[in-house]
Design a protein around this motif. Structure first.
Motif, mmCIF file in Angstrom:
data_model
loop_
_atom_site.group_PDB
_atom_site.id
_atom_site.type_symbol
_atom_site.label_atom_id
_atom_site.label_comp_id
_atom_site.label_asym_id
_atom_site.label_seq_id
_atom_site.Cartn_x
_atom_site.Cartn_y
_atom_site.Cartn_z
ATOM 1 N N UNK A 21 -2.989 -6.293 -2.826
ATOM 2 C CA UNK A 21 -3.009 -5.127 -2.005
ATOM 3 C C UNK A 21 -2.165 -5.036 -0.859
ATOM 4 N N UNK A 22 -1.549 -6.177 -0.362
ATOM 5 C CA UNK A 22 -0.907 -6.494 1.018
ATOM 6 C C UNK A 22 0.624 -6.301 0.696
ATOM 7 N N UNK A 23 1.087 -6.403 -0.710
ATOM 8 C CA UNK A 23 2.492 -6.576 -1.056
ATOM 9 C C UNK A 23 2.810 -4.933 -0.580
ATOM 10 N N UNK A 24 4.421 -5.085 -0.324
ATOM 11 C CA UNK A 24 5.160 -3.766 -0.221
ATOM 12 C C UNK A 24 5.645 -3.467 -1.646
ATOM 13 N N UNK A 25 5.028 -2.216 -2.246
ATOM 14 C CA UNK A 25 5.350 -1.774 -3.595
ATOM 15 C C UNK A 25 6.316 -0.552 -3.425
ATOM 16 N N UNK A 30 7.795 9.084 -9.838
ATOM 17 C CA UNK A 30 7.289 10.292 -8.879
ATOM 18 C C UNK A 30 5.774 10.172 -8.626
ATOM 19 N N UNK A 31 5.158 10.050 -9.690
ATOM 20 C CA UNK A 31 3.477 10.200 -9.611
ATOM 21 C C UNK A 31 3.302 8.729 -8.568
ATOM 22 N N UNK A 32 3.801 7.623 -8.622
ATOM 23 C CA UNK A 32 3.514 6.546 -7.744
ATOM 24 C C UNK A 32 4.137 6.871 -6.235
ATOM 25 N N UNK A 33 4.872 7.602 -6.263
ATOM 26 C CA UNK A 33 5.456 7.891 -4.906
ATOM 27 C C UNK A 33 4.522 8.939 -4.192
ATOM 28 N N UNK A 34 3.976 9.913 -4.799
ATOM 29 C CA UNK A 34 3.102 10.759 -4.420
ATOM 30 C C UNK A 34 1.679 10.091 -3.986
ATOM 31 N N UNK A 35 1.399 9.196 -4.873
ATOM 32 C CA UNK A 35 -0.008 8.285 -4.631
ATOM 33 C C UNK A 35 0.322 7.438 -3.315
ATOM 34 N N UNK A 36 1.385 6.846 -3.298
ATOM 35 C CA UNK A 36 1.826 6.305 -1.846
ATOM 36 C C UNK A 36 1.860 6.914 -0.737
ATOM 37 N N UNK A 37 2.314 8.249 -0.882
ATOM 38 C CA UNK A 37 2.488 9.116 -0.008
ATOM 39 C C UNK A 37 1.095 9.636 0.921
ATOM 40 N N UNK A 38 0.287 9.750 -0.186
ATOM 41 C CA UNK A 38 -1.217 10.065 0.391
ATOM 42 C C UNK A 38 -1.734 9.298 1.177
ATOM 43 N N UNK A 39 -1.545 7.976 1.196
ATOM 44 C CA UNK A 39 -1.990 6.944 1.754
ATOM 45 C C UNK A 39 -1.262 6.643 3.111
ATOM 46 N N UNK A 40 -0.440 6.940 3.185
ATOM 47 C CA UNK A 40 0.553 6.852 4.477
ATOM 48 C C UNK A 40 -0.246 7.400 5.740
ATOM 49 N N UNK A 94 -15.605 -8.308 0.719
ATOM 50 C CA UNK A 94 -15.640 -7.448 -0.476
ATOM 51 C C UNK A 94 -15.569 -6.098 -0.164
ATOM 52 N N UNK A 95 -16.346 -5.627 0.793
ATOM 53 C CA UNK A 95 -16.478 -4.195 1.177
ATOM 54 C C UNK A 95 -14.974 -3.687 1.697
ATOM 55 N N UNK A 96 -14.153 -4.735 2.490
ATOM 56 C CA UNK A 96 -13.105 -4.299 2.846
ATOM 57 C C UNK A 96 -11.957 -4.301 1.773
ATOM 58 N N UNK A 97 -12.145 -5.222 0.693
ATOM 59 C CA UNK A 97 -11.207 -5.112 -0.667
ATOM 60 C C UNK A 97 -11.651 -3.493 -1.352
ATOM 61 N N UNK A 98 -12.868 -3.374 -1.342
ATOM 62 C CA UNK A 98 -13.026 -2.141 -2.274
ATOM 63 C C UNK A 98 -12.505 -0.757 -1.461
ATOM 64 N N UNK A 99 -12.492 -1.013 -0.098
ATOM 65 C CA UNK A 99 -12.073 0.172 0.720
ATOM 66 C C UNK A 99 -10.600 0.107 0.474
ATOM 67 N N UNK A 100 -9.992 -0.871 0.550
ATOM 68 C CA UNK A 100 -8.505 -0.964 0.335
ATOM 69 C C UNK A 100 -7.977 -0.283 -0.905
ATOM 70 N N UNK A 101 -8.806 -0.799 -2.084
ATOM 71 C CA UNK A 101 -8.694 -0.436 -3.280
ATOM 72 C C UNK A 101 -8.799 1.062 -3.478
ATOM 73 N N UNK A 102 -9.870 1.705 -3.355
ATOM 74 C CA UNK A 102 -10.196 3.084 -3.461
ATOM 75 C C UNK A 102 -9.835 3.861 -2.276
ATOM 76 N N UNK A 103 -9.122 3.409 -1.049
ATOM 77 C CA UNK A 103 -9.130 4.188 -0.050
ATOM 78 C C UNK A 103 -9.789 5.056 0.637
ATOM 79 N N UNK A 104 -11.062 4.226 0.986
ATOM 80 C CA UNK A 104 -12.418 4.851 1.475
ATOM 81 C C UNK A 104 -12.426 4.569 2.722
#
Length: 323
Positions: A21-25, A30-40, A94-104
């Motif tokens: 989850x820490x790697x630069x992806x 375009x779908x993946x680009x929109x997904x990453x833009x939402x998390x910026x 584990x909470x921090x992992x789930x938070x980063x995974x689901x963007x919560x």
């Protein structure tokens, strides 16, 4: 890492393990680009999403509480249906992992054991790390199914009411109030519609307990323009007691509240506001000669020809003998 013959540490050998989850992806579609833009990071952040996690030893009551809170929070919530063996106060990875995974940025963890029965841990994240969390015990619970009344539609923004002086006096209860507002506030809306004010969440703190009640607002005819308001209990309702707390330090809490400079309103010169929102402006004018001030034209104030001639020549007019 290899060790030299003399006991010292040599250079790194091989590749370094990195969290996926820490790697630069780099997005490939375009779908993946929109997904990453939402998390910026944004100037105006998205509505906070809460994740509801069931512990490894959660019982039926805790599971029902999580389901009802999920029904209240939808669509800004993620419910994990599988059990997760974790202890938030001992290990938060584990909470921090789930938070980063689901963007919560909000979470509610439910568990049950002999020492802490019917246990809920509510908390929030800052930069995908636990900022503060509070442990609450459920002493009494009435679910949505038990109350046979009409329900509010999904996604209704609630009105939050807090009763009790302890919410303003005690630091732990003050932080709990802030946490509950953050959890249930929902999206930010520019306008308010009267018919849309149909859901109330009421929190009362008295005698060391927190009573959570939810009501549906009924607008009845009153014979005038303003309707008569009645509250009908809708569920869920909880009787909670505070157990353990994990609060962020004052410096970290202040850092989490910091806003970017672009969002701060620019100060306008010579404009001020009072407590009621009235705008006051200060006007700077040049020095005025009040002797040349134009007054209302009246026959009694009209100057005589001799006075005008004297003013033009700079000589004071002679007074008459009768004067």
């Amino acid at each position: 890492m290899t060790v030299c013959d003399d006991g010292g540490a040599c250079a790194w050998s091989g590749s370094v393990a990195m969290d996926p989850l820490d790697r630069v992806v780099k997005p490939k579609t375009k779908r993946a680009k929109r997904f990453l833009e939402k998390r910026e990071p944004k100037l105006k952040e998205n509505t906070k999403i809460a994740m509801l996690i069931k512990g490894g030893n959660a019982n039926l009551r805790v599971t029902e509480v999580l389901k009802d809170i999920y029904a209240v929070k939808k669509p800004f919530a993620v419910l994990y249906r599988k059990k997760n063996i974790t202890r938030p106060f001992e290990d938060q990875t584990s909470l921090e992992f789930f938070s980063k995974k689901s963007d919560c940025s909000l979470f509610l963890f439910g568990s049950h054991n002999k020492k802490r029965p019917n246990n809920l841990v509510i908390g929030r994240m800052f930069d995908y790390h636990v900022l503060d969390m509070i442990e609450l015990g459920v002493e009494k619970f009435v679910s949505l199914k038990d109350v046979k009344n009409s329900k509010c539609p999904e996604g209704t923004k609630p009105m939050l009411i807090f009763a009790g002086d302890v919410f303003d006096v005690n630091e732990e209860y003050r932080r709990l109030k802030s946490l509950l507002i953050d959890f249930f506030r929902g999206p930010t809306v520019p306008n308010i519609r009267l018919a849309g004010l149909e859901y109330v969440l009421h929190f009362t703190a008295v005698d060391g307990k927190i009573y959570m009640r939810s009501y549906k607002v009924l607008l009845k005819k009153s014979g005038c323009k303003i309707p008569r308001i009645e509250l009908e209990e809708m569920g869920p309702s909880l009787d909670l007691v505070m157990r353990r707390t994990h609060l962020a330090s004052d410096d970290l809490y202040k850092l989490s509240l910091k806003q970017p400079k672009a969002l701060k309103p620019k100060k306008k010169k010579n404009i001020s506001h009072d407590a009621l929102g009235t705008t006051y402006g200060r006007i700077h004018m040049q020095k005025q000669d009040l002797g040349k001030l134009q007054t209302r034209k009246m026959k009694g104030l009209k100057k005589r020809p001799a006075e005008k001639a004297a003013e033009d020549s700079g000589v004071s007019p002679k007074k008459s003998k009768s004067a």
